[in-house]
Design an enzyme around this catalytic site. Structure first.
Site, short mmCIF file in Angstrom:
data_model
loop_
_atom_site.label_atom_id
_atom_site.label_comp_id
_atom_site.label_asym_id
_atom_site.label_seq_id
_atom_site.Cartn_x
_atom_site.Cartn_y
_atom_site.Cartn_z
N LYS A 102 29.04 42.35 51.99
CA LYS A 102 28.46 43.78 52.51
C LYS A 102 29.17 43.30 53.91
O LYS A 102 29.66 43.86 53.96
CB LYS A 102 27.24 43.49 53.20
CG LYS A 102 26.23 42.69 54.11
CD LYS A 102 25.45 41.91 53.45
CE LYS A 102 24.89 40.54 53.89
NZ LYS A 102 23.92 39.64 52.70
N LYS A 202 25.61 45.68 57.15
CA LYS A 202 24.95 46.98 55.80
C LYS A 202 25.32 48.52 56.45
O LYS A 202 25.14 49.45 55.79
CB LYS A 202 23.25 47.02 56.00
CG LYS A 202 23.44 45.00 55.50
CD LYS A 202 22.06 44.85 55.49
CE LYS A 202 22.03 43.05 54.09
NZ LYS A 202 20.73 42.83 54.93
P1 NAP Z 1 25.11 30.94 47.20
O1 NAP Z 1 23.35 31.13 46.83
O2 NAP Z 1 25.10 30.22 48.43
O3 NAP Z 1 26.01 31.37 46.11
C1 NAP Z 1 27.49 30.76 45.90
C2 NAP Z 1 27.61 30.78 44.51
O4 NAP Z 1 29.31 30.61 45.33
C3 NAP Z 1 28.04 29.05 44.50
O5 NAP Z 1 27.95 29.20 42.93
C4 NAP Z 1 29.16 28.59 45.10
O6 NAP Z 1 29.13 27.77 44.13
C5 NAP Z 1 30.23 29.55 44.64
N1 NAP Z 1 31.55 29.26 46.17
C6 NAP Z 1 30.83 29.90 47.20
N2 NAP Z 1 32.36 30.23 47.52
C7 NAP Z 1 33.54 29.46 46.06
C8 NAP Z 1 35.09 28.74 46.59
N3 NAP Z 1 35.21 28.71 47.65
N4 NAP Z 1 34.88 28.54 45.58
C9 NAP Z 1 34.70 28.16 44.42
N5 NAP Z 1 33.12 28.91 44.30
C10 NAP Z 1 32.62 28.98 45.13
O7 NAP Z 1 24.81 32.95 47.50
P2 NAP Z 1 24.25 33.69 47.42
O8 NAP Z 1 22.77 33.89 48.58
O9 NAP Z 1 23.91 34.09 46.12
O10 NAP Z 1 24.90 35.55 47.80
C11 NAP Z 1 25.98 35.73 47.93
C12 NAP Z 1 26.16 36.63 47.48
O11 NAP Z 1 25.51 37.59 48.02
C13 NAP Z 1 26.59 37.00 49.05
O12 NAP Z 1 27.52 38.22 49.80
C14 NAP Z 1 25.12 37.65 50.26
O13 NAP Z 1 25.62 37.99 51.16
C15 NAP Z 1 24.97 38.63 48.95
N6 NAP Z 1 24.08 38.52 49.05
C16 NAP Z 1 23.03 37.46 48.85
C17 NAP Z 1 21.59 38.03 48.49
C18 NAP Z 1 20.69 37.17 48.47
O14 NAP Z 1 19.77 37.54 48.06
N7 NAP Z 1 20.90 36.15 48.58
C19 NAP Z 1 21.61 39.35 48.98
C20 NAP Z 1 22.14 40.40 48.93
C21 NAP Z 1 23.62 39.61 49.07
P3 NAP Z 1 28.66 26.22 43.73
O15 NAP Z 1 27.29 26.15 43.34
O16 NAP Z 1 29.48 25.39 43.27
O17 NAP Z 1 28.05 25.55 45.13
N1 HSE Z 2 20.38 37.73 55.24
C1 HSE Z 2 20.06 38.63 55.11
C2 HSE Z 2 18.45 38.99 55.40
C3 HSE Z 2 19.69 38.85 52.86
O1 HSE Z 2 17.72 38.48 55.49
O2 HSE Z 2 17.84 40.38 54.75
C4 HSE Z 2 20.05 39.70 52.57
O3 HSE Z 2 21.26 40.80 52.33
#
Ligand code: NAP
Ligand code: HSE
Length: 428
Positions: A102, A202
């Site tokens: 987002k 969002k």
């Molecule tokens: P995360 O757990 O921090 O995972 C990020 C992943 O991307 C890791 O595997 C990391 O590699 C890789 N990465 C990041 N920067 C990199 C780079 N420069 N080069 C290569 N690999 C890189 O993040 P996440 O929680 O899955 O979130 C991902 C996206 O989804 C974000 O935009 C977030 O806002 C969105 N989102 C997340 C959630 C949620 O519940 N977490 C909900 C809605 C939306 P390594 O594993 O090797 O460190």
């Molecule tokens: N940091 C966000 C939250 C994760 O607390 O809702 C999902 O976008």
């Protein structure tokens, strides 16, 4: 022939998506046509919760977006750069993109969608708002024939969790935040969540879809929950409200400017959003002729986001299978114009304000006079408590123009009897 995915990121969302794709039995049969072809990560040495062959994993993310064999790039790495550049390269190379990012879409949406439209490919973002809750596709398709009046959401799970615990336990913001960080509900750096910035991104996306125009993120007013105190939560409770961080996009008539804002809000207990507690999200859409529709569910987490990301992938697989050259206008995002956003001074809303005053005769009268001077009508005024020597007075206004309310407050601040105004909150 299978559809080849290049996934950028194998964190919470990437891992959930791979797990879902590797366990396709009993799900939509088209999932079986998807091949996890490349997955880009930062470190090859990290232990992973999913099994992938060594040829699939790479740290060279450019090689994924430039690989002619990749059909769909799934950007779930997060952050602004290199995510933005990788998305743009993938689109320019004729690949469809699915993203959960987002922050990147709210800031670079114009450039991303322009590039996609020029390349004749799609950008899908169901997981970017509300995690697993289907709200992007409903706004783009199922509800798009409605004239939307208002989109009101609890779209940040972290702040909803904190406010819910403050409400149920009578705890302070800082104590609950520390506990939420210890339990892994809040990030080590909670700024984007608690200061309302994540919710701002969002609601900018939802407003753009609901009202059919681009939104300049700088025009979105954001106020977080750091200043919400347990005292205000207790007063709100007595007055028949709960306090929620609401993200609101509203337009009174099709020709009037939009109001797009995020702020803690007193929500009447009978309102559908008042009972959304904990880490859950909900989005209430109001339009004509549909009336009210509310979407509720898990706003984050591996399984929830995997559901949203994979449904986007599935839509694109269907597009690739139908092999049409003509863009589907219900999947593209063709807005060119920016929406006009009204300044906060023009907002018409109710206010809650708490004053600490010297306990002397005539203070309530003086408050009433200052409000009256600016046309601010009071719905209720109560003085139930003391903080040390100081009297605590709480007012709730009727609907008022925010600019008028603030002028009245400026005059009230100059009254000798007024010690401080610890809280100002808007009321739904
Ligand atoms: P995360 O757990 O921090 O995972 C990020 C992943 O991307 C890791 O595997 C990391 O590699 C890789 N990465 C990041 N920067 C990199 C780079 N420069 N080069 C290569 N690999 C890189 O993040 P996440 O929680 O899955 O979130 C991902 C996206 O989804 C974000 O935009 C977030 O806002 C969105 N989102 C997340 C959630 C949620 O519940 N977490 C909900 C809605 C939306 P390594 O594993 O090797 O460190
Ligand atoms: N940091 C966000 C939250 C994760 O607390 O809702 C999902 O976008």
């Amino acid at each position: 022939m299978g559809v080849k995915l290049g996934i950028l990121g194998l964190g919470t969302v990437g891992t959930g998506t791979v797990q879902l794709l590797q366990d396709s039995a009993g799900r939509h049969p088209l999932l079986q046509e998807i091949e996890i072809y490349r997955v880009g990560v930062r470190s090859l040495d990290k232990p992973r919760a999913v099994e992938l062959s060594t040829e699939v994993l790479t740290t060279d993310l450019d090689s994924i977006v430039n690989d002619p064999a990749v059909d769909i790039v799934v950007e779930v790495m997060g952050g602004l750069e290199p995510a933005r550049s990788l998305i743009l390269k993938a689109l320019s190379n004729g690949k469809h993109v699915v993203t959960a990012n987002k922050a990147a879409i709210a800031r670079f949406g114009a450039e991303i969608f322009t590039t996609a439209n020029q390349a004749g490919v799609y950008v899908m973002l169901e997981a970017a708002v509300g995690g697993g809750i289907p709200v992007i596709q409903p706004l783009k398709q199922s509800l798009s024939v409605n004239r939307i009046h208002t989109v009101t959401g609890i779209v940040n799970g972290t702040t909803n969790y904190i406010l819910t615990r403050m409400q149920t336990e009578g705890s302070n913001f800082s104590d609950v935040l520390a506990d939420a960080q210890r339990l892994g509900y809040a990030e080590a750096d909670p700024t984007a969540d608690v200061d309302g910035l994540d919710a701002g991104d969002k609601i900018a996306i939802l407003a753009s879809l609901g009202f059919g125009g681009r939104i300049n993120l700088q025009d979105v007013y954001t106020e977080g929950i750091r200043q919400v105190s347990k005292t205000d939560i207790a007063y709100a409770e007595k007055l028949g409200f709960v306090i929620k961080l609401l993200a609101i996009a509203k337009r009174d008539t099709p020709s009037s400017p939009l109001s797009v804002r995020v702020h803690p809000t007193l929500v009447p207990k009978a309102h559908p959003l008042a009972s959304i507690n904990g880490v859950y999200n909900a989005i209430l859409v109001e339009g004509e002729p549909i009336g009210q529709v509310m979407f509720f569910g898990p706003g984050a987490g591996a399984g929830a986001t995997a559901s949203a990301v994979t449904s986007d992938i599935l839509n694109l697989v269907a597009v690739l299978k139908t092999n049409t050259e003509v863009a589907n206008p219900l999947l593209t995002c063709g807005h060119q114009e920016y929406c006009q956003i009204a300044p906060m001074a023009e907002l018409i809303t109710r206010f809650y304000a708490r004053f600490l005053t010297n306990d002397q005769p005539g203070v309530i009268g003086k408050l009433g006079t200052c409000f009256g001077n600016y046309g601010v009508s009071l719905e209720s005024i109560v003085q139930t408590g003391f903080q040390g020597e100081l009297a605590e007075i709480v007012v709730v206004t009727h609907d008022v123009r925010e600019g008028n309310f603030r002028q009245a407050l400026a005059e009230i601040r100059d009254l000798s009897a007024i010690e401080s105004i610890p809280s100002l909150l808007r009321v739904l």
